[in-house]
Design a protein around this motif. Structure first.
Motif, PDB file in Angstrom:
ATOM      1  N   GLY A 912     -55.630   6.788  -2.714  1.00  0.00           N
ATOM      2  CA  GLY A 912     -56.794   7.456  -2.143  1.00  0.00           C
ATOM      3  C   GLY A 912     -56.833   7.378  -0.632  1.00  0.00           C
ATOM      4  O   GLY A 912     -57.905   7.425  -0.021  1.00  0.00           O
ATOM      5  N   ALA A 913     -55.659   7.269  -0.010  1.00  0.00           N
ATOM      6  CA  ALA A 913     -55.570   7.053   1.446  1.00  0.00           C
ATOM      7  C   ALA A 913     -55.432   8.381   2.203  1.00  0.00           C
ATOM      8  O   ALA A 913     -55.221   9.450   1.612  1.00  0.00           O
ATOM      9  CB  ALA A 913     -54.377   6.158   1.757  1.00  0.00           C
ATOM     10  N   GLN A 914     -55.565   8.273   3.496  1.00  0.00           N
ATOM     11  CA  GLN A 914     -55.232   9.360   4.411  1.00  0.00           C
ATOM     12  C   GLN A 914     -54.020   8.931   5.244  1.00  0.00           C
ATOM     13  O   GLN A 914     -53.774   7.733   5.430  1.00  0.00           O
ATOM     14  CB  GLN A 914     -56.419   9.676   5.323  1.00  0.00           C
ATOM     15  N   LYS A 915     -53.304   9.911   5.744  1.00  0.00           N
ATOM     16  CA  LYS A 915     -52.101   9.583   6.489  1.00  0.00           C
ATOM     17  C   LYS A 915     -52.462   8.999   7.857  1.00  0.00           C
ATOM     18  O   LYS A 915     -53.189   9.611   8.637  1.00  0.00           O
ATOM     19  CB  LYS A 915     -51.250  10.829   6.678  1.00  0.00           C
ATOM     20  N   PRO A 916     -51.964   7.803   8.146  1.00  0.00           N
ATOM     21  CA  PRO A 916     -52.228   7.219   9.463  1.00  0.00           C
ATOM     22  C   PRO A 916     -51.200   7.701  10.487  1.00  0.00           C
ATOM     23  O   PRO A 916     -50.131   8.203  10.142  1.00  0.00           O
ATOM     24  CB  PRO A 916     -52.079   5.722   9.199  1.00  0.00           C
ATOM     25  N   SER A 917     -51.522   7.508  11.732  1.00  0.00           N
ATOM     26  CA  SER A 917     -50.538   7.815  12.775  1.00  0.00           C
ATOM     27  C   SER A 917     -49.606   6.642  13.006  1.00  0.00           C
ATOM     28  O   SER A 917     -48.453   6.819  13.428  1.00  0.00           O
ATOM     29  CB  SER A 917     -51.256   8.175  14.076  1.00  0.00           C
ATOM     30  N   ALA A 918     -50.099   5.439  12.743  1.00  0.00           N
ATOM     31  CA  ALA A 918     -49.272   4.242  12.901  1.00  0.00           C
ATOM     32  C   ALA A 918     -49.851   3.123  12.051  1.00  0.00           C
ATOM     33  O   ALA A 918     -51.047   3.115  11.735  1.00  0.00           O
ATOM     34  CB  ALA A 918     -49.226   3.811  14.364  1.00  0.00           C
ATOM     35  N   VAL A 919     -48.971   2.192  11.705  1.00  0.00           N
ATOM     36  CA  VAL A 919     -49.397   1.018  10.935  1.00  0.00           C
ATOM     37  C   VAL A 919     -48.822  -0.212  11.625  1.00  0.00           C
ATOM     38  O   VAL A 919     -47.613  -0.268  11.906  1.00  0.00           O
ATOM     39  CB  VAL A 919     -48.906   1.081   9.476  1.00  0.00           C
ATOM     40  N   THR A 920     -49.685  -1.204  11.872  1.00  0.00           N
ATOM     41  CA  THR A 920     -49.258  -2.395  12.598  1.00  0.00           C
ATOM     42  C   THR A 920     -49.607  -3.648  11.804  1.00  0.00           C
ATOM     43  O   THR A 920     -50.724  -3.784  11.297  1.00  0.00           O
ATOM     44  CB  THR A 920     -49.946  -2.469  13.972  1.00  0.00           C
ATOM     45  N   LEU A 921     -48.651  -4.562  11.734  1.00  0.00           N
ATOM     46  CA  LEU A 921     -48.876  -5.863  11.114  1.00  0.00           C
ATOM     47  C   LEU A 921     -49.241  -6.877  12.183  1.00  0.00           C
ATOM     48  O   LEU A 921     -48.506  -7.060  13.164  1.00  0.00           O
ATOM     49  CB  LEU A 921     -47.612  -6.320  10.378  1.00  0.00           C
ATOM     50  N   HIS A 922     -50.385  -7.565  12.003  1.00  0.00           N
ATOM     51  CA  HIS A 922     -50.820  -8.626  12.899  1.00  0.00           C
ATOM     52  C   HIS A 922     -50.620  -9.952  12.156  1.00  0.00           C
ATOM     53  O   HIS A 922     -51.339 -10.247  11.187  1.00  0.00           O
ATOM     54  CB  HIS A 922     -52.294  -8.454  13.267  1.00  0.00           C
ATOM     55  N   PHE A 935     -46.140   8.709   3.158  1.00  0.00           N
ATOM     56  CA  PHE A 935     -47.408   9.236   2.683  1.00  0.00           C
ATOM     57  C   PHE A 935     -47.136  10.458   1.807  1.00  0.00           C
ATOM     58  O   PHE A 935     -46.428  11.385   2.225  1.00  0.00           O
ATOM     59  CB  PHE A 935     -48.321   9.622   3.847  1.00  0.00           C
ATOM     60  N   ASP A 936     -47.694  10.411   0.575  1.00  0.00           N
ATOM     61  CA  ASP A 936     -47.576  11.540  -0.348  1.00  0.00           C
ATOM     62  C   ASP A 936     -48.904  12.279  -0.329  1.00  0.00           C
ATOM     63  O   ASP A 936     -49.902  11.800  -0.868  1.00  0.00           O
ATOM     64  CB  ASP A 936     -47.252  11.031  -1.752  1.00  0.00           C
ATOM     65  N   ALA A 937     -48.902  13.431   0.328  1.00  0.00           N
ATOM     66  CA  ALA A 937     -50.152  14.172   0.477  1.00  0.00           C
ATOM     67  C   ALA A 937     -50.682  14.676  -0.862  1.00  0.00           C
ATOM     68  O   ALA A 937     -51.892  14.794  -1.059  1.00  0.00           O
ATOM     69  CB  ALA A 937     -49.936  15.350   1.440  1.00  0.00           C
ATOM     70  N   HIS A 938     -49.784  14.953  -1.808  1.00  0.00           N
ATOM     71  CA  HIS A 938     -50.212  15.481  -3.108  1.00  0.00           C
ATOM     72  C   HIS A 938     -51.027  14.446  -3.888  1.00  0.00           C
ATOM     73  O   HIS A 938     -52.036  14.771  -4.510  1.00  0.00           O
ATOM     74  CB  HIS A 938     -48.988  15.913  -3.914  1.00  0.00           C
ATOM     75  N   THR A 939     -50.575  13.198  -3.851  1.00  0.00           N
ATOM     76  CA  THR A 939     -51.269  12.136  -4.586  1.00  0.00           C
ATOM     77  C   THR A 939     -52.170  11.292  -3.692  1.00  0.00           C
ATOM     78  O   THR A 939     -52.896  10.434  -4.194  1.00  0.00           O
ATOM     79  CB  THR A 939     -50.247  11.211  -5.271  1.00  0.00           C
ATOM     80  N   ALA A 940     -52.144  11.503  -2.398  1.00  0.00           N
ATOM     81  CA  ALA A 940     -52.918  10.709  -1.427  1.00  0.00           C
ATOM     82  C   ALA A 940     -52.554   9.235  -1.534  1.00  0.00           C
ATOM     83  O   ALA A 940     -53.411   8.348  -1.543  1.00  0.00           O
ATOM     84  CB  ALA A 940     -54.415  10.915  -1.609  1.00  0.00           C
ATOM     85  N   VAL A 941     -51.258   8.957  -1.630  1.00  0.00           N
ATOM     86  CA  VAL A 941     -50.748   7.599  -1.744  1.00  0.00           C
ATOM     87  C   VAL A 941     -49.968   7.243  -0.486  1.00  0.00           C
ATOM     88  O   VAL A 941     -49.032   7.953  -0.095  1.00  0.00           O
ATOM     89  CB  VAL A 941     -49.847   7.430  -2.990  1.00  0.00           C
ATOM     90  N   LEU A 942     -50.372   6.141   0.125  1.00  0.00           N
ATOM     91  CA  LEU A 942     -49.709   5.619   1.312  1.00  0.00           C
ATOM     92  C   LEU A 942     -48.933   4.363   0.925  1.00  0.00           C
ATOM     93  O   LEU A 942     -49.515   3.419   0.378  1.00  0.00           O
ATOM     94  CB  LEU A 942     -50.747   5.292   2.388  1.00  0.00           C
ATOM     95  N   THR A 943     -47.634   4.346   1.196  1.00  0.00           N
ATOM     96  CA  THR A 943     -46.804   3.190   0.865  1.00  0.00           C
ATOM     97  C   THR A 943     -46.316   2.531   2.147  1.00  0.00           C
ATOM     98  O   THR A 943     -45.643   3.167   2.976  1.00  0.00           O
ATOM     99  CB  THR A 943     -45.599   3.617   0.013  1.00  0.00           C
ATOM    100  N   LEU A 944     -46.659   1.256   2.299  1.00  0.00           N
ATOM    101  CA  LEU A 944     -46.233   0.479   3.468  1.00  0.00           C
ATOM    102  C   LEU A 944     -45.035  -0.362   3.056  1.00  0.00           C
ATOM    103  O   LEU A 944     -45.095  -1.136   2.101  1.00  0.00           O
ATOM    104  CB  LEU A 944     -47.365  -0.424   3.957  1.00  0.00           C
ATOM    105  N   ARG A 945     -43.955  -0.275   3.820  1.00  0.00           N
ATOM    106  CA  ARG A 945     -42.715  -0.919   3.418  1.00  0.00           C
ATOM    107  C   ARG A 945     -42.499  -2.244   4.149  1.00  0.00           C
ATOM    108  O   ARG A 945     -42.679  -2.342   5.365  1.00  0.00           O
ATOM    109  CB  ARG A 945     -41.532  -0.005   3.722  1.00  0.00           C
TER     110      ARG A 945
END
Length: 960
Positions: A912-922, A935-945
């Motif tokens: 249920g996510a939206q596509k981010p411009s960046a992802v940062t680990l703190h 990011f899969d726009a069809h399923t609205a799934v964001l996968t962080l690797r």
């Protein structure tokens, strides 16, 4: 002669096994109905509204937390003592016993984990009609009515429940039999006394002689009433079955005479009651008007019938009453045979009739009335006053304890049948799982593994080197479970039998001899597990030097512990058998709990108290959750048996026993391939998963049904293994709180009436909804997704659905409808290996399902998976994950935890996510690093690797 007897015994057992295998259904004539149970029939004949009991208010005494009060039966003049205790946690305890019994009556030991802490009681008002006491919580009070005796629990203006409002309190007092010599002597003395009274009588002396009660207070002092009482006693003693009772070929002597008890409870505003397992019935209990009550009496019922109130293997005398406004519970602490009647003023009304009531303005409040009837003991009942479902679970857990935290391997897949033939067979089955790439953790051995059904031994021809066999499993990080039943072969060449007999540890007959009955070994003795010294000795038999051939990866299965006695009444022990001073009738439902308790202690002791045990039991009682797992017994390979496994385990979870499962595939008969696959798919989402099958059924290892079906079963089990972190965290939570792992929807949605009768789907924790496919040939199912304003995600497709709707779901043979609640975070391990132990240090994936508010939270519990060090040394990790404001944070949920693990975070999947411009680990040290994502726009799934942070560390992932 001994050899001939043994051969005859073997022939009998072979014949019996054949009968069991060929039987199409249980022979109900082997088991009593209420009409065939003398005390149940007597009690049920009592009509409501004619209570002879009243409270003697002059005897009322009130201490800080205890009310005591005498009750009198105005017909037979027997005095009872009522004790009422206010307990902490919004509970009330009521005890009723004879004021002066001829001998002590049985009170259940070892079930409560401690004396419940009390809370203050105080008198609000009192007059000649009754008294009002404050119970503690604001506005909560109990009203004691004197004539007839009645208790009403109020909260503000609301009546929560009533006790004896229908006047069904009956307490059969201990008495001497009329035809005994002592009775004849007392009758002669009584006659002489009557003549003396007639000679020396005066008005004053008559009153003095006839008066009863506290200094004669509140008791009619009339000879007529006294004689009426004596006549009523004589009439009572003439009823059939009071001093002796015959069922089929068995006669039950009753040296103590009639001792049954009964009490009724009324729940205004309540239409839904649950609990009192074990029955093969729907989750919501039915009314019993016109039929038998629900029976609680542990019995060996092979291939049980469905949808009826017959007793089964276990008994937990706990009932929950639920309405949209409140949830409450009753815990009836009695271990004797018990029957539970349920009636309702809305039962049988059609929907049209209910609508007509509404249109006509009918003012009748729905009400459910429950009556408990037990054969002996005392009335000892706990009122669990809620008000929420979670409160009732916590209240009951505070009394009987929580589910033991199982070792992690026991939550994985178990492979069993009656019986794997020998060590070569075990080795071949074990290799078959590896060959077909199917994970499993435990292989089981049934009764044929022992030397002539002599438990704690191994058949020297079939299992000559058990340590080698166990070591072979250990090398693959797998375990074994072997059966140890509580019937002991009578054989002077058998060490276990000789020691039990020499220590005088067997249950006795009414004549004082060792009790013997027929079971799998032939003639068998039954250890008296009610004796602490017997349990301690039994526990010592599991030490490695006593249980020859055993190793640390051998665990235990207690079957037949109702106890099962093939030639006994109702296939169980005679009620007049003796456990020290007590008859078996007093404590029958406790026997199985004691067997599992002793076995569990044995497995703990053998490791010096370090390793957590695993013990499966068939018979159980309140408190059995402290000692391990249960299963639903000898089911059948039929679709209806698959369906009934859901409400049976749900009912057990409601009363504290979360570690429940059913034999996958069905024990009796042979499942179709479709049924077997569907059962694996359902079992993969139940707390305990074990395949099991009868001796005479064809083999059904998962790879024997064609490659396509093998793949379906493999996938179901892989889903189970991937979710083991979630399962283990749920069990840790229930270990702390008592809340069920597998729970009905109404527990989390208590005001949604749509869920109240639902038992074809359920929740795991609060975040995963499961609707197994349980209909043959299904092409679709309809699942109800609860929660107005909530969302649910299909765990396979990640498709999002709104709550508070019935969702039509097309299904194929590969479908297992499962949904994750929006607003939750579920930990998984997606690298599935051959056993759970092989996955210990593997990385985790977090599945973050966003709510409509773009928030989510979840937990993870990690320890070594098998020792008590999480308790003794705080060796655990307990993390809390929170997603809010576009950030995912891992924080310590319990600073006491000191465990470390090399396991790390491999992926984060956000639904249920939206596509981010960046992802940062703190990271915790203040460093920052960018993360790759898809990011899969069809399923609205964001996968962080590969966040690649330790699972026990503090960190935050920020989406921009």
């Amino acid at each position: 002669m001994a050899a001939f007897t043994e051969r005859m015994g073997c022939l009998f057992l072979a014949w019996l096994a054949l009968c069991l295998a060929l039987a199409q259904a249980v022979d109900r004539s082997n088991f009593k109905t209420c009409d065939q149970s003398a005390f149940c029939k007597r009690q049920r004949a009592v009509q409501p509204g004619q209570s002879p009991y009243r409270a003697l208010l002059d005897t009322l005494q009130l201490t800080d937390s205890r009310l005591s009060l005498q009750l009198i039966n105005d017909i037979n003049k027997v005095h009872l003592l009522l004790e009422l205790y206010g307990l902490q946690g919004n509970m009330t305890r009521i005890k009723i016993n004879e004021l002066k019994p001829l001998k002590p009556r049985y009170e259940v030991p070892d079930v409560l984990i401690s004396d419940p802490p009390t809370r203050p009681l105080s008198m609000v008002s009192r007059d000649e009609n009754g008294a009002v006491l404050a119970l503690g919580p604001p506005g909560q009070r109990v009203i004691v009515s004197a004539r007839p005796f009645r208790l009403d629990v109020m909260e503000g203006p609301q009546l929560l429940l009533s006790v004896n409002s229908r006047g069904l309190l009956v307490f059969e007092h201990l008495r001497e039999r009329k035809d005994t010599l002592s009775h004849k002597i007392s009758s002669t003395v009584g006659s002489m006394w009557d003549k003396m009274k007639s000679i020396f009588s005066s008005d004053t002396s008559k009153d003095a002689l006839a008066g009863e009660g506290a200094e004669g207070a509140d008791v009619p002092a009339k000879e007529g009433a006294e004689k009426d009482g004596e006549q009523e006693k004589d009439k009572d003693d003439e009823q059939p079955g009071m001093w002796e009772e015959t069922f089929k070929t068995h006669t039950d002597s009753k040296p103590n005479g009639p001792t049954s008890i009964s009490l009724d409870f009324s729940f205004p505003g309540v239409e839904n009651v649950y609990g009192i397992p074990e029955h093969a019935d729907n989750l919501k209990l039915k009314t019993t008007d016109g039929g038998d009550p629900y029976r609680l009496y542990n019995l060996d019922v092979f291939q049980y019938e469905l949808y009826n109130p017959m007793a089964l293997y276990g008994a937990v005398p706990v009932m929950l009453a639920h309405s949209p406004q409140r949830t409450m519970g009753i815990f009836w602490l009695n271990a004797a045979e018990t029957w539970v009647d349920i009636s309702s003023n809305t039962a049988g009304k059609t929907v049209f009739g209910q609508m007509l009531d509404y249109v006509q303005g009918a003012s009748e409040t729905p009400q459910t009335d429950v009556r408990w009837i037990s054969e002996s003991g005392i009335i000892d009942v706990f009122l669990l006053l809620g008000p929420r479902p979670a409160d009732v679970f916590t209240q009951y857990a505070s009394l009987t304890g929580t589910q033991a935290l199982p070792p992690l391997f026991s939550l994985a897949y178990h492979q069993c049948r009656w019986n794997y033939n020998d060590q070569d067979d075990v080795r071949a089955v074990d290799a078959g799982f590896d060959e077909h790439d199917i994970p499993y953790d435990v292989i089981w051995l049934d009764i044929e593994h022992a030397d002539g059904k002599r438990y704690f031994t191994w058949d020297p021809n079939k299992f000559p080197t058990p340590r080698d066999m166990l070591q072979g499993l250990e090398d693959k990080r797998r375990k074994m479970v072997a059966i140890v039943d509580p019937h002991i072969k009578v054989d002077t060449n058998y060490k276990i039998h000789n020691e039990i007999r020499s220590k005088n540890f067997y249950v006795k007959t009414k004549d004082g001899n060792d009790y013997e009955g027929w079971c799998w070994p032939g003639s068998a003795g039954y250890p008296d597990f009610t004796k602490p010294e017997m349990r301690a000795w039994w526990a010592s038999m599991f030490s490695y030097d006593q249980y020859e051939g055993s190793m640390a990866n051998l665990y235990t299965w207690n079957d037949m512990n109702e106890p099962s006695v093939f030639n006994g009444p109702e296939v169980t022990m005679h009620k007049d058998a003796l456990h020290g001073p007590w008859e078996h009738r007093d404590l029958h439902n406790l026997y199985g709990l004691y067997v599992q308790m002793a076995t569990t202690e044995g497995l703990v002791q053998r490791s010096g108290g370090v390793e957590r045990p695993f013990v499966l039991t068939r018979a159980f009682f309140a408190g059995s959750q402290r000692f391990g797992a249960v299963w639903t017994g000898d089911n059948a390979a039929e679709w209806d048996h698959l369906k009934i496994s859901l409400p049976m385990c749900l009912s057990l979870g409601l009363v504290g026993i979360s570690f429940c499962g059913a034999d996958v595939g069905g024990f009796f008969k042979s499942p179709s391939t479709e049924l077997l696959v569907r059962w694996y798919q359902a079992g993969a989402y139940q707390p305990f998963i074990r395949a099991h099958a009868h001796l005479d059924t064809p083999r059904r290892e998962p790879w024997l049904f064609g490659s396509e079906n093998t793949a379906l079963i493999r996938e179901a089990l892989r889903q189970r293994y991937a979710l083991l972190p979630y399962w283990y965290t749920l069990f840790y939570s229930t270990h702390l709180s008592g809340h069920p792992v597998m729970r009905p929807l109404w527990v989390e949605y208590p005001d949604d009436a749509t869920t109240f009768s639902m038992d074809d789907q359920y929740l795991l924790g609060r975040d995963m909804l499961v609707h197994p496919v349980t209909e043959e040939g299904s092409r679709s199912v309809t699942a109800y997704l609860p929660g107005k304003g909530e969302v649910w995600y299909d765990v396979h497709t990640f498709q999002k659905h709104k709550g508070a709707q019935n969702l039509y779901i097309p299904v194929t043979m590969s479908s297992i409808p499962v949904f994750q609640r929006g607003g939750s975070i579920i930990p998984r391990k997606d690298r599935v290996r051959r056993s759970s132990s092989c996955m210990t240090n593997d990385p985790y994936t977090l599945y973050v399902a966003l709510s409509p508010q773009n928030t989510a939270e979840g937990e993870l519990f990690v320890d070594d998976g098998h020792t008590f060090k999480y308790q003794t040394d705080s060796q655990y990790i307990h993390r809390k994950f929170i997603f809010a404001n576009q950030s995912l944070t891992s924080q310590n949920a319990d600073p006491k935890g000191q465990f470390s693990t090399p396991a790390w975070l491999e992926r984060v999947v956000i639904l249920g996510a939206q596509k981010p411009s960046a992802v940062t680990l703190h990271a915790a040290d203040g460093s920052q690093s960018p993360l790759e994502f898809d990011f899969d726009a069809h399923t609205a799934v964001l996968t962080l690797r590969k966040p690649a942070v330790n699972v026990g560390a503090d960190w935050t992932i920020v989406l921009r």
